[in-house]
Design a protein around this motif. Structure first.
Motif, short mmCIF file in Angstrom:
data_model
loop_
_atom_site.label_atom_id
_atom_site.label_comp_id
_atom_site.label_asym_id
_atom_site.label_seq_id
_atom_site.Cartn_x
_atom_site.Cartn_y
_atom_site.Cartn_z
N ASP A 180 -102.78 -48.61 37.48
CA ASP A 180 -101.56 -47.87 37.83
C ASP A 180 -100.99 -48.48 39.11
O ASP A 180 -101.53 -48.28 40.19
N GLU A 181 -99.91 -49.23 38.93
CA GLU A 181 -99.38 -50.00 40.05
C GLU A 181 -98.88 -49.11 41.18
O GLU A 181 -99.06 -49.41 42.36
N GLU A 182 -98.27 -48.00 40.79
CA GLU A 182 -97.67 -47.14 41.80
C GLU A 182 -98.70 -46.59 42.79
O GLU A 182 -98.51 -46.60 44.00
N SER A 183 -99.83 -46.12 42.25
CA SER A 183 -100.85 -45.53 43.13
C SER A 183 -101.93 -46.54 43.52
O SER A 183 -102.81 -46.22 44.31
N ASP A 184 -101.86 -47.78 42.96
CA ASP A 184 -102.88 -48.80 43.21
C ASP A 184 -104.27 -48.30 42.82
O ASP A 184 -105.24 -48.45 43.57
N GLN A 224 -97.71 -49.14 27.90
CA GLN A 224 -96.94 -49.03 29.15
C GLN A 224 -95.44 -49.12 28.90
O GLN A 224 -94.65 -48.43 29.52
N THR A 280 -89.76 -42.62 30.10
CA THR A 280 -89.27 -42.25 31.43
C THR A 280 -87.76 -42.45 31.50
O THR A 280 -87.03 -41.63 32.04
N GLU A 333 -93.19 -52.31 54.43
CA GLU A 333 -92.94 -52.97 53.15
C GLU A 333 -92.91 -54.50 53.27
O GLU A 333 -93.51 -55.21 52.49
N LYS A 357 -102.66 -54.12 44.74
CA LYS A 357 -101.24 -54.30 45.01
C LYS A 357 -101.06 -55.23 46.21
O LYS A 357 -101.72 -55.07 47.22
#
Lengths: 212, 277
Positions: free
Chosen positions: A45-49, A161, A168, B76, B121
């Motif tokens: 999950d890229e958003e939450s790493d 995905q 979404t 960022e 990330k």
């Protein structure tokens, strides 16, 4: 609206469930082929790493799906960040690992195989097979077989995905877009005669809307 | 220290000046393992483990000569910073690689550059910054048991790999055993490593069907494990430090070898070429 059209075209509403079933089937087959105690797919999950249990067969099935942990921890984390498949045996010798594993998954595997799920230039997640019978030494042929399952799982995960992203988009576009998407899904499922009639009706509706 | 003439880039060669190019290596009629690394310990060779860090004082690793970590600042667009590493190894992968190098090249100098462990990330820019630092430091060998699939980093990685190659830094990188595009192992200026199933740590093979160039021991390897212990593991991640250690052994005996010459020595002493079987 091009995103919306793409989303509708992909039949997003029904596909997410199908891709989940496909992933589940992949872990079931991987578990059977390796005669293993469990097999799981983790989605990155890229958003939450974080890594998220997306499908589980065998031990832990039904409880683990949805559980998360930071993306660079655990053996699944090593595999994700290094992009390298890995096999670890005699894990139960390590009390620290045993405690952590028991806390997160409820059981302590003796050994596991883990392989990154790579699709195009993305690392999408990790496939793990836990506790294959340790009758014979691990072989590179098994690693190759695991790699093949990983390719399949990576494609399924990529589709899942995309379906989620499409959903979404639909949700973001609001109720009108949702209604259109539902219409497209119904149209897709309809018998040919009904479908033809519905398309004629839609055509007539289009003409009506164009008139002033 | 002033550079020796042979270390300066030569852009052309005047007539009759062939003798001025000193090769610096007395090549025997037949390159054997004994000539290449017999009795070598890795002494004087600086090996950098670009990975997840190294656990301080692990009995399989012993003392190391330095450790740095790379991390992105909070914002960022923050640049990647290099700091002294005080955390050691968070996952164990780097310690495992260091243990293998130490086992085969006991007297080499080990350095740790931690580029993994701070989350997935943003790991690409951190990897690049770490490799750039290691190349700038002029290590003799850099062990990279990792790769990236991101094409956006491929060009920069390629430049760094070539810079290393021309500056006498040998980059040893894990190949993939799946048909995926990842970097930097695919570049011809690095030594790419896959696994064989033989139990002898000094057995290695040259692969005439690249892109994987060498196969080293990678199956059922006893690796250093966090907490001072060991564990049994398999993967190209662990074949790679076997090859890094063999490079360190050769370079400790023949420090004047360029990466091109070193690759030749590895080829000539591979088990399927002229090495002992």
């Amino acid at each position: 609206m091009s995103d919306l059209r793409a989303a509708v075209a992909a039949g997003a509403l029904g596909s997410e469930e199908s891709y989940r079933e496909l992933l589940q089937s992949i872990v079931e087959v991987a578990r059977s082929i390796f005669d293993a105690r469990a097999s799981s797919v983790f989605l990155f999950d890229e958003e939450s790493d974080e890594l998220v249990f997306e499908a589980v067969a065998g031990e832990g099935a039904g409880e683990l799906v949805g559980q998360r942990f930071p993306s660079s921890t655990g053996i699944a984390g090593w595999v994700l960040v290094t992009r390298q498949p890995l096999v670890v045996e005699e894990l139960d010798k390590d009390p620290r690992f045993a405690r952590e594993a028991a806390e997160s998954t409820g059981f302590v595997p003796k050994g596991l195989m883990a392989v990154p799920l790579l699709h195009e230039d993305n690392a999408l997640g990790v496939l793990e097979v836990l506790d294959r019978p340790q009758k014979a030494a691990f072989s590179l042929a098994e690693m190759e077989l695991l790699g093949k399952f990983a390719n399949e799982a990576a494609i399924a995960l990529d589709l899942l995905q995309k379906a989620r992203a499409a959903r979404t988009v639909l949700e973001d576009e609001g109720a009108e877009a949702d209604a259109l998407a539902r219409f497209a899904a119904r149209l897709d499922e309809a018998e040919p005669e009904k479908r033809e009639a519905a398309l004629q009706l839609l055509d007539a509706l289009g003409k009506l809307l164009r008139e002033r | 220290m002033a550079q020796e003439p042979a270390d300066l880039p030569a852009w052309s060669l005047p007539a009759g000046a062939g003798e001025r190019i000193s090769i610096g290596v007395e090549w025997p009629e037949r390159v054997t393992r004994d000539w290449a690394f017999g009795g070598a310990t890795g002494k004087g060779v600086r090996v950098c483990i670009l990975d997840s860090g190294i656990e301080p004082g692990h009995p399989r690793v012993g003392g190391i000569q330095g450790a740095v970590a790379f991390a992105r600042g909070e914002g960022e667009d923050e640049e990647v910073e290099v700091v002294e590493d005080t955390e050691g190894d968070l996952c164990g992968h780097g310690t495992a690689c260091a243990g293998i190098v130490r086992q085969l090249a006991p007297e080499c100098s080990l350095f740790s550059a931690r580029v993994l462990g701070a989350g997935f990330k943003g790991s690409g820019p951190i990897l690049l910054a770490g490799l750039r630092w290691a190349v700038d430091q002029g290590f003799d060998v850099i062990n990279m048991s990792l790769s990236t699939t991101k094409r956006q980093f491929a060009e920069l990685l390629h430049e760094l790999a070539d810079t290393a190659y021309f500056n006498r830094t040998v980059l040893v990188a894990s190949a993939h055993n799946m048909p995926v595009e990842s970097y930097p192992w695919r570049f011809s200026s690095v030594i790419s490593v896959g696994s064989h199933e033989e139990p002898d740590p000094m057995t290695f093979f040259y692969n005439p069907s690249p892109p994987v160039e060498f196969f080293a021991r990678g199956v059922g390897v006893e690796i250093a494990w966090l907490g001072g212990g060991t564990i049994l593991s398999t993967g190209n991640s662990f074949a790679t430090p076997h090859m890094s250690a063999i490079c360190a052994l050769v370079l400790s005996k023949h420090p004047e070898l360029t990466p091109f010459q070193l690759k030749n020595v590895l080829y000539l002493t591979a088990n399927n070429v002229g090495g002992e079987t």
